[in-house]
Design a protein around this motif. Structure first.
Motif, PDB file in Angstrom:
ATOM      1  N   ALA A   1      -4.178   7.425   8.290  1.00  0.00           N
ATOM      2  CA  ALA A   1      -3.743   5.903   8.550  1.00  0.00           C
ATOM      3  C   ALA A   1      -3.142   6.029   9.980  1.00  0.00           C
ATOM      4  O   ALA A   1      -2.636   4.744  10.228  1.00  0.00           O
TER       5      ALA A   1
ATOM      6  N   VAL B   1       0.822  -1.098   0.131  1.00  0.00           N
ATOM      7  CA  VAL B   1       0.034  -0.051   0.136  1.00  0.00           C
ATOM      8  C   VAL B   1       0.919   1.193   0.013  1.00  0.00           C
ATOM      9  O   VAL B   1       1.887   1.195   0.890  1.00  0.00           O
TER      10      VAL B   1
ATOM     11  N   GLU C   1      -2.970   6.728   3.642  1.00  0.00           N
ATOM     12  CA  GLU C   1      -2.872   5.971   2.515  1.00  0.00           C
ATOM     13  C   GLU C   1      -3.541   6.813   1.310  1.00  0.00           C
ATOM     14  O   GLU C   1      -4.322   7.146   1.295  1.00  0.00           O
TER      15      GLU C   1
ATOM     16  N   ASP D   1      -3.966   6.480  -3.032  1.00  0.00           N
ATOM     17  CA  ASP D   1      -4.236   5.623  -4.378  1.00  0.00           C
ATOM     18  C   ASP D   1      -4.345   6.803  -5.509  1.00  0.00           C
ATOM     19  O   ASP D   1      -5.402   7.083  -5.741  1.00  0.00           O
TER      20      ASP D   1
ATOM     21  N   ARG E   1       1.684   5.004   0.625  1.00  0.00           N
ATOM     22  CA  ARG E   1       1.486   5.971   1.704  1.00  0.00           C
ATOM     23  C   ARG E   1       2.270   7.316   1.913  1.00  0.00           C
ATOM     24  O   ARG E   1       3.392   7.295   1.441  1.00  0.00           O
TER      25      ARG E   1
END
Length: 217
Positions: free
Chosen positions: A207, A176, A196, A198, A178
């Motif tokens: 997070a 993931v 986090e 995307d 970050r």
């Protein structure tokens, strides 16, 4: 007080027009480069003497961003600004109008040159910081909250002398991605807020506790 008067006078001169900022003046080149976290550094070449004191007025007409660089001194015919940000966030790509000012001992600095400089796209880290800048965590917070940028500005101008030390993008063992914000209290201590991110979907989520505090102020 005197410094503020000088800068206000300089800004007024810039807005009035580049009367003494001829393209054939002592500034022979001006360019810019991205920092890894989305900021921008401006640099150039000049015929001015060693240790001549300069400052830059940087303007991005499309977004309205306008800021001064810190003081610079000519060294070996070159000068370079510190990294510039929009309150610790990335500068948008595009065409910037940069005015080079000679900061002498008089009340009114001299505008030496104006140049248009193209700032390129952000790095992946810069894009992650920009994504966080525009995030609204209201659905994830216990109480109603403002968009992240408003919370951030309030938190970092609250009188606690908080300073941004760095932004860092990393991938954890779980694959993931970050984004970490490292900040200090007037240069002392260290706190890490982690989100986090995307970039493909545009999703961002806090997070850790420090990130939640900044996101849900």
């Amino acid at each position: 007080m005197r410094t503020g008067t000088i800068l206000i006078a300089a800004l007024a001169a810039i807005l009035a027009g580049p009367a003494n900022a001829a393209e054939d003046g002592p500034i022979r080149g001006l360019e810019c480069e991205r920092t890894g976290d989305g900021g921008a550094r401006f640099m150039g070449r000049t015929e001015l003497g060693e240790d001549t004191r300069l400052r830059l007025m940087v303007h991005h007409p499309q977004s309205g961003y306008r800021n001064w660089s810190g003081p610079m001194a000519v060294a070996d015919g070159n000068f370079a600004s510190d990294a510039l940000y929009d309150q610790a966030f990335p500068l948008p790509p595009g065409l910037y109008r940069v005015t080079v000012m000679a900061m002498g001992s008089g009340e009114k600095p001299e505008a030496l040159a104006q140049r248009s400089v193209q700032l390129g796209p952000m790095s992946r880290t810069g894009r992650a910081v920009a994504l966080l800048d525009g995030a609204d965590f209201s659905p994830d917070c216990k109480y109603p909250t403002a968009p992240f940028r408003a919370n951030f500005d309030q938190f970092f101008s609250s009188g606690y002398s908080l300073q941004v030390e760095e932004w860092r993008l990393f991938v954890g063992a779980d694959d993931v991605e970050r984004l970490m914000l490292v900040y200090s209290f007037d240069g002392v201590g260290r706190a890490e807020a982690i989100w986090e991110v995307d970039l493909s979907s545009g999703n961002v989520a806090h997070a850790n506790t420090e990130a939640r505090r900044l996101s849900c102020l």
